[in-house]
Design an enzyme around this catalytic site. Structure first.
Site, PDB file in Angstrom:
ATOM      1  CG  LEU A 509      -1.940  -1.124   1.343  1.00 58.13           C
ATOM      2  CD1 LEU A 509      -2.662  -1.061   2.678  1.00 58.13           C
ATOM      3  CD2 LEU A 509      -2.940  -1.061   0.187  1.00 58.13           C
ATOM      4  N   GLY A 510       2.039   1.189   0.539  1.00 57.61           N
ATOM      5  CA  GLY A 510       2.896   2.359   0.644  1.00 57.61           C
ATOM      6  C   GLY A 510       4.022   2.097   1.625  1.00 57.61           C
ATOM      7  N   GLY A 515       8.369   1.467   8.065  1.00 58.32           N
ATOM      8  CA  GLY A 515       8.623   0.484   7.026  1.00 58.32           C
ATOM      9  C   GLY A 515       7.446   0.371   6.074  1.00 58.32           C
ATOM     10  N   PRO A 516       7.429  -0.619   5.166  1.00 58.47           N
ATOM     11  CG  PRO A 516       7.852  -2.622   4.048  1.00 58.47           C
ATOM     12  CD  PRO A 516       8.481  -1.648   4.994  1.00 58.47           C
ATOM     13  CB  VAL A 517       1.732  -0.051   4.989  1.00 61.20           C
ATOM     14  CG1 VAL A 517       0.362  -0.497   5.493  1.00 61.20           C
ATOM     15  CG2 VAL A 517       2.426   0.831   6.026  1.00 61.20           C
ATOM     16  CE  LYS A 531       2.555   1.644  10.928  1.00 59.57           C
ATOM     17  NZ  LYS A 531       2.606   2.689  11.975  1.00 59.57           N
ATOM     18  CG  ASP A 628       4.717  12.167  12.169  1.00 61.95           C
ATOM     19  OD1 ASP A 628       4.894  13.267  11.609  1.00 61.95           O
ATOM     20  OD2 ASP A 628       5.039  11.091  11.653  1.00 61.95           O
TER      21      ASP A 628
END
Length: 822
Positions: A509-510, A515-517, A531, A628
């Site tokens: 997904l992104g 890290g990557p999802v 995640k 954030d």
């Protein structure tokens, strides 16, 4: 009869003199100065009245010029943009303390001072400095002036004038060139103090930077080596929380000097030479071709004595060698060896230079050079550092991006900068002192905790048939030395691998700071988002545990739900409910998708985020500061309801605490509050600031940091503030919405957004008040100036093309870590 004629002649002469030049310097209310009359300063050195720029022009302007100099030299013009085409102009002062120029034939006001202060028996006066002021009759305190022409300069910088920004009064004093020698209207060039990073003065032609003075180094602007102590004038640079300005004063009044911005875009200082009756050039800001801004591109350096003038810094080589050989240096240079954060990077010293553009810099006035090096080395985004003040050998100036607009000077005219290089480059040079830093990311305690968790997981896995159990993560609460348990379901690694097709790219997904999802589908058909921690990530066990701790027991419709986690050997994964509409930024910053997001959806999202934050700040078990909050961390469910996500950087506060300090400033540039970015102070109000940025982004469909405007260099916050102050806030609204919005909701959203991004945290509302303001018709207070007016450079300077470009702090808009010792 003869005597009568002589008396008449005497009276007529006196009357004519009075009509031509009034000997007093003061104008009282409702006193008219018509075309043909003039006013003198008390020492008769300056004169003001109506004038025509040259014999080739028929326009009439009201201005100020030198009275005792034979060459007519205009130093200030009132109606630059609105000239008269005849001699019907009248200058008058009204009872409210406003100076106005009126066209007597049409009885229309063509120019006025628009003073906002209350007047008490006002007068206008032309001072001996050439400053036209409005004050109360019995008050000569310079701090109490109702208005002064020195606050609104044209193309001329006079002695005693402050050149820069007054944050308290909201003044920005800068030079603009005349369009031509016959036309005093605003021309192509502007010379202005830029407050971003460490302040400097930028010359622009339109929107393009042409010349950079360089930052102030304690002695002079680093790009103006000819600015040295002399017997004609003294100079100073002042920079504090209230104002930024440059100023010069004459050593002796027997010398007449002025600084101008010419119609050709040159900063020039002239001295009047009485013997020859001419203005003689004393010094020029731009010296040669190397003063063209960014001539040699990123990491390039210009030396006018070399041929060609452009070269690369040590450890760098031309990005495109063929272009470089054709003398096209605009794309600059690139590293021969990539940096390895924590892997032996060091610095090479370059002396006798003008330091790079400081708009992307950070500074600390109290650090020494050794401390500055340590801070730079610990931050993987740091590219160079230098001493802030070379006079006192103190302070720290750090760059976090490409180094642009460096040039070489003689050793005594420049200063030194330390450029970061990879270990292999330092070995190759053999010149630099290499300092290797070994940074142990996980502490022994963290390792022990992780091993304990893994052992506990392994044992409980054996006891469960379905591969899903719960783990207990124990946290040590330093504040009260109590331990508390939080239970979270554990997922089997193989089950997650199968659900994501072994973490294939088609399921990705992104990617975020952790890290990557991936999207996953469990055996029972349930959709999940996974995640997965990346070994390359700067985030580790601390952020993993922090997210579990913060969100495990939080339940709110506007927070993303954490379903569980997976720990298997070196693997750390968080399992969330799947959000089919991905994140907010994939809609509002996408040219195609944001057309489908009508105003009602946007307003629902704004209110939903506000309610989620209110729950975190007030109603949750712990007071959670997200730290954030940004568009990419707002996920959208199938009904487009917002869910706040990514709690890896979040912090909890105990009891009645509302703020805390940190040594590690972590977040995303463009969303972080000023007090957090600069001093490491985070609180509920720092989240409020981030929320305000989000609101303005949702309303406009533009990024704060990527915002571009043809007429100014303000970021989105500054642009919104300017529109609001001018009553044009609806111009901020996304053009794709057209007439499908509710006017009251749009105005309220913009005003609430501006209230949330005010510079000082005590001025910002808390989320309780924000939710109330968004959900009712209560009157709203007037917002003050936002913090962080501008924080980016132009596309021509940054190599960017649109507002949808990634943020400079991270190639994929990830969170960044910014270290600041305390």
């Amino acid at each position: 009869m003869h005597h009568r004629f002589l008396l008449f002649l005497f009276v007529f002469t006196i009357f004519t003199i009075f009509q031509t030049s009034t000997a007093i310097s003061i104008i009282t209310p409702n006193q008219n100065i018509t075309d043909g009359q003039t006013i003198l300063s008390d020492d008769e050195f300056f004169k003001m009245g109506f004038f025509t720029p040259s014999s080739s022009s028929t326009n009439r302007y009201f201005g100020i010029w030198y009275n005792k100099i034979s060459v007519t030299t205009i130093v200030w013009v009132a109606n630059r943009q609105t000239p008269l085409n005849n001699t019907s102009g009248v200058l008058t002062l009204n009872d409210q303390g406003e100076l106005m120029i009126i066209n007597d034939r049409t009885n229309t006001v063509i120019w006025s001072t628009n003073s906002s202060q209350n007047a008490n028996n006002p007068v206008a006066q032309l001072l001996d400095t050439g400053n036209l002021i409005i004050r109360n009759r019995n008050d000569n305190d310079t701090r109490d002036y109702l208005w002064q022409s020195f606050d609104y300069p044209g193309d001329t910088f006079l002695p005693g004038m402050k050149y820069g920004i007054d944050f308290v009064k909201g003044l920005d004093r800068y030079l603009t060139s005349w369009k031509s020698v016959d036309d005093p209207s605003i021309g192509e060039y502007m010379n202005r103090v830029d407050p971003n990073g460490y302040p400097q003065i930028l010359m622009r032609k339109g929107s393009v930077v042409e010349f950079n003075s360089g930052s102030w180094n304690g002695l002079r602007f680093s790009g103006m080596p000819n600015l040295k102590p002399n017997g004609i004038y003294t100079f100073e640079f002042v920079f504090n929380e209230k104002e930024i300005y440059y100023k010069y004063e004459l050593v002796s009044n027997s010398v007449v000097t002025r600084m101008i911005l010419s119609t050709e875009g040159m900063i020039q200082r002239f001295i009047w030479i009485e013997r020859t009756s001419e203005w003689r050039l004393y010094v020029s800001g731009q010296l040669d071709n190397c003063d063209r801004y960014g001539l040699c591109g990123p990491f390039g350096i210009c030396n006018i004595n070399d041929s060609p003038a452009c070269g690369c810094l040590s450890g760098f080589e031309p990005r495109f060698p063929e272009e470089w050989r054709r003398a096209d240096w605009s794309n600059g240079c690139v590293r021969r060896a990539e940096l390895s954060c924590g892997g032996g990077d060091g610095f090479v010293k370059r002396t006798g230079v003008k330091v790079p553009d400081t708009r992307r810099s950070w500074f600390n006035v109290s650090m020494n050079l050794e401390e500055c090096e340590k801070v730079c080395l610990r931050n993987c985004n740091c590219t160079a550092y230098a001493t802030l003040n070379i006079k006192s050998r103190s302070g720290c100036l750090i760059w976090f991006d490409d180094l642009v607009d460096i040039r070489s000077y003689a050793e005594e005219d420049g200063q030194e900068i330390f450029v970061r290089l990879a270990a292999s480059e330092l070995d190759r040079k053999g010149k630099t002192k290499r300092k290797v830093r070994v940074i142990l990311i996980p502490t022994l305690v963290s390792v022990t905790v992780l091993l304990g968790i893994c052992l506990l997981i392994y044992r409980k896995r054996k006891q469960k048939k379905n591969g899903i159990t719960s783990i207990v993560i124990r946290e040590n609460n330093v504040a009260n030395e109590k331990k508390e348990d939080s239970e979270l379901p554990l997922f089997d690694f193989n089950a997650i691998a199968n659900a994501t097709n072994n973490f294939s790219d088609e399921f990705k997904l992104g990617e975020g700071g952790f890290g990557p999802v991936y999207k996953g589908i469990l055996e029972d058909g349930k959709e999940i988002a996974v995640k997965r921690h990346s070994r390359k990530s700067k985030q580790g066990l601390d952020e993993f545990q922090n997210e579990v701790k913060c969100i495990a027991k939080l339940q709110h419709r506007n927070l993303v739900k954490l379903l569980g986690c997976c720990i298997d050997e070196e693997e750390r994964m968080l399992i969330y409910e799947y959000m089919p509409n991905k994140s907010l930024n994939s809609f509002i910053f996408d040219e195609g998708k944001r057309k489908s997001m009508e105003w009602s959806k946007r307003y629902t999202i704004i209110v939903g985020i506000a309610r989620g934050l209110l729950y975190l700040h007030q109603d949750s078990r712990l007071r959670i500061i997200h730290r954030d909050l940004k568009a990419s961390n707002i996920l959208l469910d199938k009904d487009m309801n917002p869910r706040i996500s990514d709690f890896g950087l979040a912090r909890s506060l105990e009891g009645s605490d509302t703020k805390a300090n940190t040594r590690r400033v972590m977040g995303t540039y463009g969303y972080m509050a000023p007090e957090y970015t600069i001093d490491g102070i985070y609180s509920t109000k720092s989240d409020v600031f981030s929320f305000g940025v989000l609101v303005l982004e949702i309303v406009s469909g533009k990024k704060n940091r990527g915002f571009r405007h043809a007429n100014h260099d303000l970021n989105l916050l500054g642009h919104a503030w300017r529109l609001y102050k001018n009553g044009k806030q609806l111009e901020l609204l996304d053009s794709t919405l057209k007439y499908t919005y509710m006017l009251s909701e749009v105005n309220r959203s913009i005003q609430v957004g501006l209230l949330c991004v005010q510079k000082y945290p005590e001025d910002r509302p808390d989320m309780t008040m924000v939710v109330l303001m968004l959900g009712s018709d209560i009157p709203l207070p007037e917002p003050k100036q936002p913090g962080f007016y501008t924080e980016r450079r132009r596309p021509q300077e940054a190599g960017e093309s649109s507002s949808s470009n990634p943020e400079w702090s991270s190639s994929n808009q990830l969170s960044v870590t910014y270290l600041q010792p305390r």
